[in-house]
Write a protein that holds these residues in place. Structure first.
Motif, PDB file in Angstrom:
ATOM      1  N   HIS A   1     -26.739 -22.124  15.224  1.00 24.77           N
ATOM      2  CA  HIS A   1     -28.163 -21.809  15.083  1.00 24.77           C
ATOM      3  C   HIS A   1     -28.449 -21.186  13.710  1.00 24.77           C
ATOM      4  CE1 HIS A   1     -32.200 -20.515  16.200  1.00 24.77           C
ATOM      5  NE2 HIS A   1     -31.894 -19.327  15.710  1.00 24.77           N
ATOM      6  N   HIS A   2     -27.581 -20.290  13.283  1.00 21.00           N
ATOM      7  CA  HIS A   2     -27.824 -19.555  12.038  1.00 21.00           C
ATOM      8  C   HIS A   2     -27.223 -20.211  10.794  1.00 21.00           C
ATOM      9  CE1 HIS A   2     -29.803 -16.078  13.794  1.00 21.00           C
ATOM     10  NE2 HIS A   2     -28.970 -16.201  14.802  1.00 21.00           N
ATOM     11  N   HIS A   3     -26.204 -21.071  10.983  1.00 20.54           N
ATOM     12  CA  HIS A   3     -25.507 -21.618   9.813  1.00 20.54           C
ATOM     13  C   HIS A   3     -25.309 -23.133   9.855  1.00 20.54           C
ATOM     14  CE1 HIS A   3     -24.657 -17.560   8.443  1.00 20.54           C
ATOM     15  NE2 HIS A   3     -24.299 -17.279   9.671  1.00 20.54           N
ATOM     16  N   ASN A   4     -25.875 -23.815  10.823  1.00 17.76           N
ATOM     17  CA  ASN A   4     -25.808 -25.278  10.946  1.00 17.76           C
ATOM     18  C   ASN A   4     -24.464 -25.780  11.479  1.00 17.76           C
ATOM     19  OD1 ASN A   4     -28.478 -25.572  10.037  1.00 17.76           O
ATOM     20  ND2 ASN A   4     -27.787 -25.365   7.924  1.00 17.76           N
ATOM     21  N   ASP A   5     -24.347 -27.094  11.555  1.00 14.58           N
ATOM     22  CA  ASP A   5     -23.222 -27.734  12.240  1.00 14.58           C
ATOM     23  C   ASP A   5     -21.874 -27.610  11.535  1.00 14.58           C
ATOM     24  OD1 ASP A   5     -24.895 -28.508  14.273  1.00 14.58           O
ATOM     25  OD2 ASP A   5     -25.224 -30.520  13.475  1.00 14.58           O
ATOM     26  N   TRP A   6     -21.827 -27.225  10.274  1.00 14.12           N
ATOM     27  CA  TRP A   6     -20.548 -27.137   9.571  1.00 14.12           C
ATOM     28  C   TRP A   6     -19.580 -26.182  10.253  1.00 14.12           C
ATOM     29  CZ3 TRP A   6     -18.567 -22.627   7.631  1.00 14.12           C
ATOM     30  CH2 TRP A   6     -19.450 -21.568   7.421  1.00 14.12           C
TER      31      TRP A   6
ATOM     32  N   ILE B   1     -20.546 -26.246   0.848  1.00  6.53           N
ATOM     33  CA  ILE B   1     -22.014 -26.296   0.797  1.00  6.53           C
ATOM     34  C   ILE B   1     -22.607 -24.934   1.135  1.00  6.53           C
ATOM     35  CG2 ILE B   1     -24.071 -27.328   1.830  1.00  6.53           C
ATOM     36  CD1 ILE B   1     -22.319 -29.890   2.181  1.00  6.53           C
ATOM     37  N   ALA B   2     -22.116 -24.317   2.218  1.00 10.00           N
ATOM     38  CA  ALA B   2     -22.649 -23.019   2.634  1.00 10.00           C
ATOM     39  C   ALA B   2     -22.172 -21.893   1.731  1.00 10.00           C
ATOM     40  CB  ALA B   2     -22.256 -22.729   4.082  1.00 10.00           C
ATOM     41  N   GLY B   3     -20.986 -22.063   1.151  1.00 10.89           N
ATOM     42  CA  GLY B   3     -20.438 -21.014   0.298  1.00 10.89           C
ATOM     43  C   GLY B   3     -19.977 -19.801   1.067  1.00 10.89           C
TER      44      GLY B   3
ATOM     45  N   ASP C   1     -23.868 -29.190  24.607  1.00  9.05           N
ATOM     46  CA  ASP C   1     -25.213 -29.226  25.188  1.00  9.05           C
ATOM     47  C   ASP C   1     -25.855 -27.846  25.251  1.00  9.05           C
ATOM     48  OD1 ASP C   1     -25.140 -31.998  25.611  1.00  9.05           O
ATOM     49  OD2 ASP C   1     -23.998 -31.719  27.463  1.00  9.05           O
ATOM     50  N   THR C   2     -25.372 -26.926  24.424  1.00 13.21           N
ATOM     51  CA  THR C   2     -25.927 -25.569  24.438  1.00 13.21           C
ATOM     52  C   THR C   2     -26.608 -25.273  23.109  1.00 13.21           C
ATOM     53  OG1 THR C   2     -23.872 -24.584  23.622  1.00 13.21           O
ATOM     54  CG2 THR C   2     -24.128 -24.730  26.010  1.00 13.21           C
ATOM     55  N   TRP C   3     -27.444 -24.266  23.103  1.00  8.25           N
ATOM     56  CA  TRP C   3     -28.106 -23.831  21.889  1.00  8.25           C
ATOM     57  C   TRP C   3     -28.392 -22.348  22.025  1.00  8.25           C
ATOM     58  CZ3 TRP C   3     -30.244 -26.646  25.733  1.00  8.25           C
ATOM     59  CH2 TRP C   3     -31.340 -26.096  26.393  1.00  8.25           C
ATOM     60  N   TRP C   4     -28.636 -21.723  20.901  1.00 12.02           N
ATOM     61  CA  TRP C   4     -28.946 -20.300  20.867  1.00 12.02           C
ATOM     62  C   TRP C   4     -30.453 -20.130  20.887  1.00 12.02           C
ATOM     63  CZ3 TRP C   4     -26.175 -16.101  21.632  1.00 12.02           C
ATOM     64  CH2 TRP C   4     -26.735 -14.868  21.315  1.00 12.02           C
TER      65      TRP C   4
ATOM     66  N   MET D   1     -20.397 -17.727  20.725  1.00 11.04           N
ATOM     67  CA  MET D   1     -20.246 -17.663  19.265  1.00 11.04           C
ATOM     68  C   MET D   1     -20.593 -18.988  18.584  1.00 11.04           C
ATOM     69  SD  MET D   1     -19.617 -15.691  16.717  1.00 11.04           S
ATOM     70  CE  MET D   1     -18.848 -14.255  17.447  1.00 11.04           C
ATOM     71  N   LEU D   2     -20.110 -20.092  19.110  1.00 16.54           N
ATOM     72  CA  LEU D   2     -20.391 -21.373  18.459  1.00 16.54           C
ATOM     73  C   LEU D   2     -21.886 -21.706  18.460  1.00 16.54           C
ATOM     74  CD1 LEU D   2     -19.568 -23.844  16.927  1.00 16.54           C
ATOM     75  CD2 LEU D   2     -18.772 -24.863  19.067  1.00 16.54           C
ATOM     76  N   PRO D   3     -22.586 -21.629  19.595  1.00 19.06           N
ATOM     77  CA  PRO D   3     -24.040 -21.889  19.532  1.00 19.06           C
ATOM     78  C   PRO D   3     -24.778 -20.911  18.604  1.00 19.06           C
ATOM     79  CG  PRO D   3     -23.281 -21.959  21.799  1.00 19.06           C
ATOM     80  CD  PRO D   3     -22.130 -21.469  20.979  1.00 19.06           C
TER      81      PRO D   3
END
Length: 121
Positions: free
Chosen positions: A93-98, A32-34, A113-116, A87-89
Motif C-alpha cells: 500500500h505504501h511502497h507499491n508491488d516491488w 527505483i524506490a531507492g 487478495d488482500t489490501w491495506w 506486513m506485505l499488504p
C-alpha cells in the motif's frame, strides 16, 4: 560504567520481540524506490504515538537467514503484532508491488487478495 550497564539492562528488560518467516531479504535496495525493506519497516510510525516508530529494530535472527526478528516497546505490542501479520499488504500500500520480491512465495500467495485499508486499521 555500572550506571551504563544498569541502564542497558533496564532497557533490554523493557523490549519485546516478535518473529516472522515471511521476509526473505531486508537489505537489497530497490533501484527505483531507492529503499530497502528494512528502511521501509523502520520508517513505520505508530498511529497512537506518531512521534514513535513502531519497531525499535528489525533484523535476521541469530544464525538464521529465514527468521526475521522485530523488537519493539511493550506499549506498541498490539499495533506491532497487527502490522507484522499484515506486513506485505501494508508495505504494498505504501511502497507499491516491488516489495513482494522480498517476501516468501507463500506470503505473496496469502496476500494476493488482500489490501491495506487506512480507514480500518
Amino acid at each position: 560504567v555500572k550506571y551504563l550497564v544498569n541502564r542497558q539492562t533496564a532497557f533490554c528488560q523493557n523490549i519485546k520481540t516478535a518473529r516472522t518467516w515471511e521476509i526473505t531479504s531486508l537489505d537489497w535496495e530497490d533501484l527505483i524506490a531507492g529503499k530497502t525493506i528494512r528502511e521501509c519497516i523502520m520508517d513505520i510510525r505508530s498511529q497512537p504515538f506518531p512521534h514513535l516508530t513502531v519497531f525499535h529494530n528489525v533484523d535476521f535472527g541469530f544464525k538464521s537467514e529465514t527468521t526475521v526478528v522485530f523488537s519493539f516497546i511493550p506499549q506498541l505490542e498490539e499495533e506491532t503484532h497487527s502490522l507484522i501479520s499484515a506486513m506485505l499488504p501494508y508495505l504494498k500500500h505504501h511502497h507499491n508491488d516491488w516489495v513482494e520480491k522480498h517476501f516468501s512465495q507463500a506470503a505473496v500467495q496469502r496476500a494476493k487478495d488482500t489490501w491495506w485499508d487506512e480507514t480500518r486499521q
